[in-house]
Design a protein around this motif. Structure first.
Motif, short mmCIF file in Angstrom:
data_model
loop_
_atom_site.label_atom_id
_atom_site.label_comp_id
_atom_site.label_asym_id
_atom_site.label_seq_id
_atom_site.Cartn_x
_atom_site.Cartn_y
_atom_site.Cartn_z
N VAL A 15 0.87 -1.18 0.00
CA VAL A 15 0.00 0.00 0.00
C VAL A 15 0.90 1.22 0.00
N ALA A 16 0.60 2.17 -0.86
CA ALA A 16 1.40 3.39 -0.94
C ALA A 16 0.49 4.60 -0.88
N SER A 17 0.96 5.67 -0.24
CA SER A 17 0.21 6.93 -0.21
C SER A 17 1.13 8.08 -0.56
N LEU A 18 0.52 9.18 -1.03
CA LEU A 18 1.27 10.34 -1.50
C LEU A 18 0.99 11.54 -0.62
N ARG A 19 2.04 12.28 -0.34
CA ARG A 19 1.90 13.59 0.31
C ARG A 19 2.18 14.64 -0.76
N ILE A 20 1.16 15.42 -1.10
CA ILE A 20 1.28 16.37 -2.20
C ILE A 20 1.30 17.80 -1.66
N GLU A 21 2.37 18.49 -1.95
CA GLU A 21 2.51 19.91 -1.62
C GLU A 21 3.07 20.61 -2.85
N GLY A 22 2.20 21.01 -3.74
CA GLY A 22 2.63 21.52 -5.03
C GLY A 22 2.98 20.35 -5.93
N GLY A 23 4.13 19.70 -5.68
CA GLY A 23 4.48 18.43 -6.29
C GLY A 23 4.34 17.33 -5.26
N VAL A 24 4.79 16.15 -5.62
CA VAL A 24 4.74 15.03 -4.68
C VAL A 24 5.92 15.18 -3.73
#
Length: 282
Positions: free
Chosen positions: A252-261
């Motif tokens: 399982v993978a999750s992304l933290r997005i702040e402008g880009g990844v």
């Protein structure tokens, strides 16, 4: 136990999971708290007793865990959730990025900060949980906020601004092994946290930097997981993906997005995937 007491379980799980970052450990702490309630007798405030006991059990578990070595990067156990409401303190405090941030705190600081900032407990209640004077409880919360880099007005680190469609494009580029496209969507100081827990193959250190992260992710998504079904999902309120092989969840993978990844959190430790999709945490 009465229905009112049993109805406390979701709140107890919310506290325990944020304290421990583990569904399995949270469930154990909550069950132990219920057992102690049943044997206590004459409890005037079931809610107060159960939250106090759950929190103290979690503090003890954190102290014991910090004496054990973990192989490779540690990532909080992922939970399947709906899309986060960015205005909700519960949602903001559920992300894997936030739970990792809490690792900077001592067990008592973590408990005091969560009870005050996420669950809106009064300092008098927190002092009772910690067994400390109220003035000391205030100092502990203040110290925790400083360690997390929060000023007196901000409750949480700034919420990430999501670029529409970025998560989908990013995951597709990783799957295609398009290193250049992946690199173009990563923040310059991107991080990849890969948690195998010593049980399965995973990076033994956090992958730092746009170029290294792009190569690593393209290799994992485009080669190592090529034969897996890739299903988009929401992980701890953030965009993510589940890899399934032969009917079993393998990552399982999750992304933290702040402008880009800004960061990718990858969990392949089988112990942390056993409860995927069935765990209920608010």
């Amino acid at each position: 136990m009465t229905d009112d007491v049993i109805a406390m379980r979701p709140r107890m799980m919310s506290v325990a999971y944020r304290m421990l970052g583990s569904v399995a450990d949270a469930e154990d702490a909550v069950q132990d708290a219920f057992v102690r309630y049943q044997t206590a007798g004459g409890v005037s405030s079931p809610e107060g007793f159960l939250i106090r006991t759950t929190t103290r059990l979690c503090i003890d578990r954190l102290r014991a865990r910090r004496r054990r070595e973990y192989i490779g990067p540690w990532v909080p156990e992922p939970v399947a959730t709906g899309e986060a409401d960015e205005a909700s303190a519960l949602s903001e405090s559920l992300t894997q990025a936030f739970l990792l941030l809490l690792e900077r705190l001592s067990p008592q600081e973590r408990a005091a900060f969560l009870l005050r900032t996420v669950f809106d407990y009064e300092y008098a209640q927190i002092s009772e949980v910690l067994g400390k004077p109220e003035a000391t409880a205030r100092q502990i919360v203040s110290r925790a906020r400083r360690r997390l880099g929060l000023d007196s007005t901000r409750r949480f680190p700034a919420s990430p601004v999501r670029a529409e469609g970025l998560a989908e494009r990013f995951l597709q580029a990783c799957r295609a092994g398009d290193v250049r496209a992946v690199e173009g969507m990563l923040a310059e100081d991107a991080e990849v946290h890969s948690d195998g827990g010593g049980r399965v193959s995973a990076a033994r250190v956090v992958i730092l930097g746009r170029e290294r992260a792009a190569r690593f992710l393209s290799g994992v998504f485009g080669k190592k997981r090529l034969n897996c079904e890739m299903l988009p999902t929401t992980v701890n309120g953030q965009p993510g993906v589940v890899f399934v092989f032969d009917g079993a969840v393998v990552q399982v993978a999750s992304l933290r997005i702040e402008g880009g990844v800004r960061a990718v959190y990858m969990t392949s430790n089988p112990d942390k995937l056993a409860r995927w999709s069935s765990a209920q945490v608010d």
